[in-house]
Motif scaffolding. Structure first.
Motif, mmCIF file in Angstrom:
data_model
loop_
_atom_site.group_PDB
_atom_site.id
_atom_site.type_symbol
_atom_site.label_atom_id
_atom_site.label_comp_id
_atom_site.label_asym_id
_atom_site.label_seq_id
_atom_site.Cartn_x
_atom_site.Cartn_y
_atom_site.Cartn_z
ATOM 1 N N ASP A 208 4.374 -2.254 -2.595
ATOM 2 C CA ASP A 208 3.768 -2.612 -3.877
ATOM 3 C C ASP A 208 3.512 -1.348 -4.682
ATOM 4 O O ASP A 208 2.818 -0.440 -4.215
ATOM 5 C CB ASP A 208 2.465 -3.365 -3.641
ATOM 6 C CG ASP A 208 1.853 -3.910 -4.934
ATOM 7 O OD1 ASP A 208 2.504 -3.796 -5.986
ATOM 8 O OD2 ASP A 208 0.735 -4.449 -4.862
ATOM 9 N N ARG A 209 4.078 -1.294 -5.834
ATOM 10 C CA ARG A 209 3.747 -0.304 -6.864
ATOM 11 C C ARG A 209 4.443 -0.756 -8.135
ATOM 12 O O ARG A 209 5.606 -1.127 -8.095
ATOM 13 C CB ARG A 209 4.201 1.099 -6.472
ATOM 14 C CG ARG A 209 3.593 2.191 -7.353
ATOM 15 C CD ARG A 209 3.862 3.591 -6.847
ATOM 16 N NE ARG A 209 2.704 4.444 -7.099
ATOM 17 C CZ ARG A 209 2.647 5.731 -6.779
ATOM 18 N NH1 ARG A 209 3.668 6.315 -6.169
ATOM 19 N NH2 ARG A 209 1.555 6.440 -7.034
ATOM 20 N N TRP A 240 -0.554 2.471 -4.861
ATOM 21 C CA TRP A 240 0.659 2.114 -4.124
ATOM 22 C C TRP A 240 0.239 1.548 -2.770
ATOM 23 O O TRP A 240 -0.853 1.826 -2.261
ATOM 24 C CB TRP A 240 1.593 3.316 -3.934
ATOM 25 C CG TRP A 240 1.061 4.381 -3.004
ATOM 26 C CD1 TRP A 240 0.225 5.411 -3.328
ATOM 27 C CD2 TRP A 240 1.326 4.513 -1.604
ATOM 28 N NE1 TRP A 240 -0.052 6.170 -2.232
ATOM 29 C CE2 TRP A 240 0.609 5.647 -1.146
ATOM 30 C CE3 TRP A 240 2.090 3.790 -0.685
ATOM 31 C CZ2 TRP A 240 0.638 6.080 0.187
ATOM 32 C CZ3 TRP A 240 2.120 4.215 0.639
ATOM 33 C CH2 TRP A 240 1.409 5.346 1.061
ATOM 34 N N GLU A 241 1.114 0.741 -2.220
ATOM 35 C CA GLU A 241 0.823 0.131 -0.919
ATOM 36 C C GLU A 241 2.147 -0.084 -0.181
ATOM 37 O O GLU A 241 3.137 -0.522 -0.761
ATOM 38 C CB GLU A 241 0.114 -1.205 -1.134
ATOM 39 C CG GLU A 241 -0.501 -1.794 0.118
ATOM 40 C CD GLU A 241 -1.418 -2.969 -0.209
ATOM 41 O OE1 GLU A 241 -2.558 -2.989 0.291
ATOM 42 O OE2 GLU A 241 -0.998 -3.869 -0.962
ATOM 43 N N TRP A 242 2.151 0.272 1.073
ATOM 44 C CA TRP A 242 3.278 -0.016 1.959
ATOM 45 C C TRP A 242 2.678 -0.497 3.269
ATOM 46 O O TRP A 242 2.004 0.256 3.961
ATOM 47 C CB TRP A 242 4.153 1.213 2.163
ATOM 48 C CG TRP A 242 5.454 0.950 2.891
ATOM 49 C CD1 TRP A 242 5.882 -0.233 3.435
ATOM 50 C CD2 TRP A 242 6.506 1.902 3.141
ATOM 51 N NE1 TRP A 242 7.122 -0.085 4.004
ATOM 52 C CE2 TRP A 242 7.529 1.213 3.831
ATOM 53 C CE3 TRP A 242 6.668 3.250 2.856
ATOM 54 C CZ2 TRP A 242 8.701 1.849 4.250
ATOM 55 C CZ3 TRP A 242 7.838 3.879 3.261
ATOM 56 C CH2 TRP A 242 8.844 3.177 3.948
ATOM 57 N N VAL A 243 2.897 -1.753 3.567
ATOM 58 C CA VAL A 243 2.436 -2.357 4.820
ATOM 59 C C VAL A 243 3.673 -2.635 5.657
ATOM 60 O O VAL A 243 4.589 -3.331 5.203
ATOM 61 C CB VAL A 243 1.646 -3.654 4.561
ATOM 62 C CG1 VAL A 243 1.114 -4.221 5.878
ATOM 63 C CG2 VAL A 243 0.505 -3.409 3.581
ATOM 64 N N GLN A 263 0.141 1.471 5.769
ATOM 65 C CA GLN A 263 -0.585 0.594 6.686
ATOM 66 C C GLN A 263 0.397 0.039 7.716
ATOM 67 O O GLN A 263 1.310 -0.703 7.365
ATOM 68 C CB GLN A 263 -1.234 -0.560 5.924
ATOM 69 C CG GLN A 263 -2.295 -0.117 4.925
ATOM 70 C CD GLN A 263 -2.921 -1.305 4.207
ATOM 71 O OE1 GLN A 263 -3.624 -2.120 4.812
ATOM 72 N NE2 GLN A 263 -2.681 -1.400 2.910
ATOM 73 N N LYS A 275 0.831 -10.610 -1.765
ATOM 74 C CA LYS A 275 1.546 -9.862 -2.801
ATOM 75 C C LYS A 275 2.537 -10.759 -3.547
ATOM 76 O O LYS A 275 2.599 -10.767 -4.780
ATOM 77 C CB LYS A 275 2.254 -8.682 -2.170
ATOM 78 C CG LYS A 275 2.773 -7.686 -3.198
ATOM 79 C CD LYS A 275 4.262 -7.600 -3.185
ATOM 80 C CE LYS A 275 4.750 -6.602 -4.237
ATOM 81 N NZ LYS A 275 6.177 -6.320 -4.123
ATOM 82 N N TYR A 331 -8.880 -7.670 -4.064
ATOM 83 C CA TYR A 331 -7.451 -7.511 -4.338
ATOM 84 C C TYR A 331 -7.100 -8.106 -5.704
ATOM 85 O O TYR A 331 -6.367 -7.502 -6.493
ATOM 86 C CB TYR A 331 -6.647 -8.179 -3.230
ATOM 87 C CG TYR A 331 -5.147 -8.044 -3.353
ATOM 88 C CD1 TYR A 331 -4.543 -6.798 -3.373
ATOM 89 C CD2 TYR A 331 -4.339 -9.168 -3.428
ATOM 90 C CE1 TYR A 331 -3.159 -6.669 -3.480
ATOM 91 C CE2 TYR A 331 -2.953 -9.059 -3.525
ATOM 92 C CZ TYR A 331 -2.373 -7.801 -3.561
ATOM 93 O OH TYR A 331 -1.006 -7.690 -3.666
#
Length: 473
Positions: A208-209, A240-243, A263, A275, A331
């Motif tokens: 996510d970005r 930013w998010e990276w799971v 994560q 998301k 969120y």
């Protein structure tokens, strides 16, 4: 401040960065880094997301995370990056501040359609450890599978171990789907198919970005910040998010990724669903509303109280009851703040691209869940009606726009042919099972509400429909 003449500036390259710079630069010797990641789908999102994560790993002194960036078909970006030694600048924008960072992790760039042998050789190289992908939802087909299988076959023939192959596209269960795609494509060689299935790791992941399409303004701003000409400059948000699922060929990679903010979890699905349905689902609705109203960007849309209220209601009352991600209210609020960031200039027509592929992933499960729970479907019924109005190809001021969608021509023809028949439009467009599935087209409650909202939109406009959805406002 007077804008610099980019034509007279020195081009951004390794040698040009040898002098002090006012922006964040790679703090490692790029000559020591080596390609350990082959990334398929070179574009703005990868360069502002995974490539920046790999840059952070290189900053920590691990030279194995250099990237070969592979554009699938178009040549311009790959060639521009090659001319700049893979370097490019990213403007990172929050509501409070702007900062620039030069990213150094992309060591090489090429084009799969033009240099397939280079891509296969890179996947089969001893130093390669990962393949990552951002090829969009529509890219998961035979051509992608054939390229991956060819590279993996060459790797196995060389006696090397498997790769961690991570999809970073908005597909539910993306790792398993990519694994099955590759195994199925290798069925002509049972031993190869088994090796892919067992020696390689295909983690599910969620990224996510918000990364708007790069513009001339980004290039001008980069020239001002760097004092150098950067043909590949782009902008993104601070968030930013990276799971990613803990499923790697080398389990130590999970700890390395976690150290730079990724994560690493046992189950990606709660994050993935939140998301897809909250951010992506809302984005699609905002984009379609903005396109029909003639409002150019997401920030412009969310600045309108009626659209802000619509999006908040959609997430809170319709989407969130069916999600398990921790901290959903926080969120939601973070998403609304991100949508409102005026620095991103995220164009609605960019987000509305490929809506026929996005709607099934982003809206359908929520509608079905709400119908099963006898909950409200009004915001998504309105959004579906806006999509049908969007297919006419002109906004409410009469300004025409192109519809970029694999089904766009057929859908637009259907919408225009039945433009004076609301009920017929709804029946015909809901009957496209690849978008709406097999259940929704026959659900009387759903079809009635979509028809109601399309009638309002056609007679009074989208703003009137939004006002009727929340009459107390």
């Amino acid at each position: 401040m007077q804008p610099l003449n980019q034509a007279t500036l020195t081009q951004l390259t390794d040698s040009a960065l040898a002098t002090p710079s006012p922006v964040q630069l790679p703090r490692y010797r790029r000559t020591d880094a080596r390609v350990g990641v082959v990334h398929l789908g070179l574009g703005a999102f990868h360069r502002a997301h995974q490539a920046m994560v790999f840059d952070a790993l290189l900053q920590r002194g691990d030279p194995r995370w250099g990237v070969l960036g592979v554009a699938m078909r178009t040549t311009e970006l790959a060639d521009a990056l090659t001319a700049q030694d893979g370097l490019y600048a990213v403007q990172v924008a929050s509501r409070e501040a702007l900062r620039w960072q030069v990213v150094g992790s992309v060591l090489q760039a090429c084009v799969a359609a033009r240099e397939p042998a280079q891509v296969v050789a890179a996947m089969a190289a001893p130093g390669t450890r990962w393949v990552t992908l951002t090829v969009t939802e529509k890219g998961y087909g035979p051509a992608l599978a054939a390229l991956l299988v060819q590279g993996l076959a060459a790797r196995r023939a060389a006696g090397l171990g498997g790769l961690t192959i991570a999809s970073c596209d908005n597909l539910s269960d993306n790792g398993r789907k990519l694994q099955q795609l590759c195994v199925d494509a290798a069925q002509h060689d049972a031993a190869l198919a088994q090796w892919i299935d067992t020696a390689c790791a295909f983690p599910n992941s969620m990224v996510d970005r918000i990364v708007p399409a790069a513009t001339a303004q980004h290039r001008s701003d980069a020239a001002q910040a760097l004092g150098l000409a950067d043909a590949c400059a782009l902008g993104t948000e601070e968030f930013w998010e990276w799971v990613i699922e803990r499923r790697f060929v080398d389990d130590a990679d999970g700890d390395a990724l976690a150290a730079v903010g990724v994560q690493v979890v046992a189950d990606v699905k709660p994050f993935e669903e939140a998301k897809l349905r909250m951010l992506n689902g809302s984005h699609t609705a905002i984009a379609l509303i903005g396109a029909v109203l003639g409002v150019p960007t997401v920030a412009d849309c969310i600045a309108r109280p009626d659209i802000h209220r619509f999006v908040r209601s959609l997430m809170t009352e319709v989407v969130m009851p069916h999600l398990q991600r921790p901290g959903l209210p926080a969120y939601r609020d973070a998403l609304l703040a991100r949508f409102a960031n005026p620095e991103l200039r995220h164009k609605v027509h960019q987000i509305a691209t490929d809506s026929s592929l996005k709607i099934p992933l982003r809206w359908q499960a929520t509608v079905l869940a709400q119908l099963a729970a006898n909950g409200s479907i009004e915001p998504l019924a309105l959004a579906a009606a806006v999509w049908m109005r969007y297919l006419l190809g002109a906004d409410e001021q009469g300004q025409a726009y192109a519809i970029s969608d694999p089904l766009g021509q057929a859908l637009q023809a259907t919408a225009q042919r039945r433009r004076d028949d609301v009920a017929g439009t709804v029946r015909a467009l809901l009957a496209v099972s690849s978008i709406w599935g097999e259940v929704l087209p026959h659900d009387v409650r759903w079809t009635a509400r979509v028809e109601h909202w399309l009638q309002v939109i056609r007679r009074q406009g989208v703003a009137a429909a939004l006002a009727q959805l929340h009459p107390s406002d």
